[in-house]
Scaffold this active site. Structure first.
Site, short mmCIF file in Angstrom:
data_model
loop_
_atom_site.label_atom_id
_atom_site.label_comp_id
_atom_site.label_asym_id
_atom_site.label_seq_id
_atom_site.Cartn_x
_atom_site.Cartn_y
_atom_site.Cartn_z
N ASP A 12 6.11 13.67 -34.00
CA ASP A 12 5.80 13.77 -35.49
C ASP A 12 6.14 11.96 -35.93
OD1 ASP A 12 6.32 15.00 -37.72
OD2 ASP A 12 8.42 15.41 -38.08
N GLY A 13 5.51 11.86 -36.82
CA GLY A 13 5.72 10.73 -37.89
C GLY A 13 4.38 9.85 -37.40
N ASN A 14 3.21 10.45 -37.37
CA ASN A 14 2.33 9.47 -36.69
C ASN A 14 1.56 8.95 -38.50
OD1 ASN A 14 2.18 10.24 -34.88
ND2 ASN A 14 0.41 12.06 -34.28
N GLY A 15 2.04 9.81 -39.57
CA GLY A 15 0.95 9.35 -40.46
C GLY A 15 2.00 8.23 -40.97
N ASN A 60 -0.11 23.58 -40.03
CA ASN A 60 -0.63 22.01 -40.50
C ASN A 60 -2.10 22.58 -41.49
OD1 ASN A 60 0.52 20.18 -37.00
ND2 ASN A 60 1.07 20.19 -39.52
N ARG A 185 14.66 19.60 -37.57
CA ARG A 185 14.29 21.00 -37.72
C ARG A 185 12.93 21.42 -36.86
NH1 ARG A 185 12.23 19.08 -42.98
NH2 ARG A 185 10.37 17.80 -42.40
C1 IPE Z 1 5.80 19.78 -36.65
O1 IPE Z 1 4.80 18.22 -37.70
C2 IPE Z 1 4.71 19.79 -36.33
C3 IPE Z 1 3.53 18.78 -35.49
C4 IPE Z 1 4.13 17.34 -34.18
C5 IPE Z 1 2.45 19.26 -35.02
P1 IPE Z 1 4.88 18.61 -38.55
O2 IPE Z 1 5.03 16.75 -39.40
O3 IPE Z 1 3.94 19.43 -39.29
O4 IPE Z 1 6.42 19.00 -39.80
P2 IPE Z 1 7.27 19.67 -40.90
O5 IPE Z 1 6.34 20.03 -41.94
O6 IPE Z 1 7.66 18.44 -40.82
O7 IPE Z 1 8.78 20.61 -41.26
C1 IPE Z 2 2.67 14.61 -36.44
O1 IPE Z 2 2.48 13.28 -37.06
C2 IPE Z 2 1.22 14.95 -35.84
C3 IPE Z 2 1.07 16.67 -37.14
C4 IPE Z 2 1.57 17.09 -37.27
C5 IPE Z 2 -0.68 16.97 -36.46
P1 IPE Z 2 2.92 13.85 -38.75
O2 IPE Z 2 1.33 13.81 -39.64
O3 IPE Z 2 3.32 14.78 -39.29
O4 IPE Z 2 2.77 12.29 -39.21
P2 IPE Z 2 4.56 12.81 -40.51
O5 IPE Z 2 5.56 13.25 -40.50
O6 IPE Z 2 3.80 12.81 -41.85
O7 IPE Z 2 4.67 10.43 -40.06
MG MG Z 3 5.13 15.96 -40.05
#
Ligand code: IPE
Ligand code: IPE
Ligand code: MG
Length: 240
Positions: A12-15, A60, A185
């Site tokens: 998580d956290g790419n964005g 997602n 979570r």
């Molecule tokens: C969980 O991350 C799913 C993946 C890493 C693929 P999310 O970014 O979708 O989770 P929430 O929405 O913050 O719980």
């Molecule tokens: C996890 O990073 C990758 C996927 C859920 C596909 P996010 O895209 O959830 O990145 P944040 O949590 O918004 O930073």
């Molecule tokens: Mg995320």
């Protein structure tokens, strides 16, 4: 040393990683793939038998269409680019999750990587894509019902043989769950398999996670006192 037999990661956290740098979210997803390649290599070197990573959840789909399309395309590209390399490294790859909703060309790429790595006996890599823990349990129950219709006696069903209906029945227990990006979570990940997993959360966003962070998580795991409902491990019969 006690290496966890099955490590699961919520990448998580790419964005946020991208946004912090003033880049579009998709740049974070691209960087995330680079991190995944490094972590697969490191997990192999550390002799982790099974690694399961969360790439796209059943939730997602709620993201903007453009981001969903990008993630689909990136996943297909990555599977195509990495199939031979993973096969040559003796990695067995399974894509776990629902196939419906995915394009024909993505399903082809999934089937191809699974086919060419099926007989590999090095590390087992599960990529959870269009995956939801609740969906997996429901899908498993449907398979049980089919078997019951074929004559399976309900009394024979227990936790042990229920786990044989999961997406990857060879690895029904996760020993260590790592989540990057600071959220604490589970986000509908591996609900059955995480029942007794040790949980490890790290604030770093996934693109910044590295081999040393993986080593550290495993060290912390090794220091945890896993009781499984019993009593702490102490010498002699102090628990008697
Ligand atoms: C969980 O991350 C799913 C993946 C890493 C693929 P999310 O970014 O979708 O989770 P929430 O929405 O913050 O719980
Ligand atoms: C996890 O990073 C990758 C996927 C859920 C596909 P996010 O895209 O959830 O990145 P944040 O949590 O918004 O930073
Ligand atoms: Mg995320």
């Amino acid at each position: 040393m006690n290496i966890p037999s099955h490590v699961a990661i919520i990448m998580d956290g790419n964005g946020r990683w991208a946004q912090e740098k003033g880049l579009p979210r998709y740049a974070g997803h691209r960087e995330g793939v680079k991190t995944l390649k490094k972590i697969i290599k490191k997990a192999g070197e550390m002799k982790i038998p099974c690694l399961t990573v969360y790439a796209f959840s059943t939730e997602n789909w709620r993201r903007p269409r453009k981001e969903v399309d990008f993630l689909m395309k990136l996943f297909k590209e990555t599977l195509k680019n990495e199939s031979q390399e993973l096969a040559s490294k003796n990695v067995r790859v399974n894509i776990i999750g629902r196939r419906n909703g995915l394009s024909k060309s993505l399903i082809n790429a999934i089937e191809y990587i699974e086919k060419i790595t099926r007989d590999k006996n090095g590390m087992e890599l599960n990529i959870a894509f269009n995956y939801g823990g609740r969906a997996e349990i429901v899908d498993s129950v449907k398979k049980v019902v089919q078997d019951v219709n074929q004559g399976l006696a309900l009394d024979e069903l227990d936790e042990n043989n229920f786990s044989k209906y999961l997406y990857n029945p060879r690895w029904p227990e996760v020993e260590l769950l790592i989540r990057t990006g600071g959220e604490m979570r589970i986000s509908n990940y591996m609900l059955w398999q995480l029942a007794y997993a040790e949980l490890y959360f790290i604030d770093k966003c996934w693109p910044d996670f590295n081999g040393e962070d993986l080593e550290k998580a495993i060290k912390v795991f090794q220091q945890r006192d896993r009781r499984f409902g019993g009593l702490p491990e102490v010498g002699d019969d102090k628990n008697a």
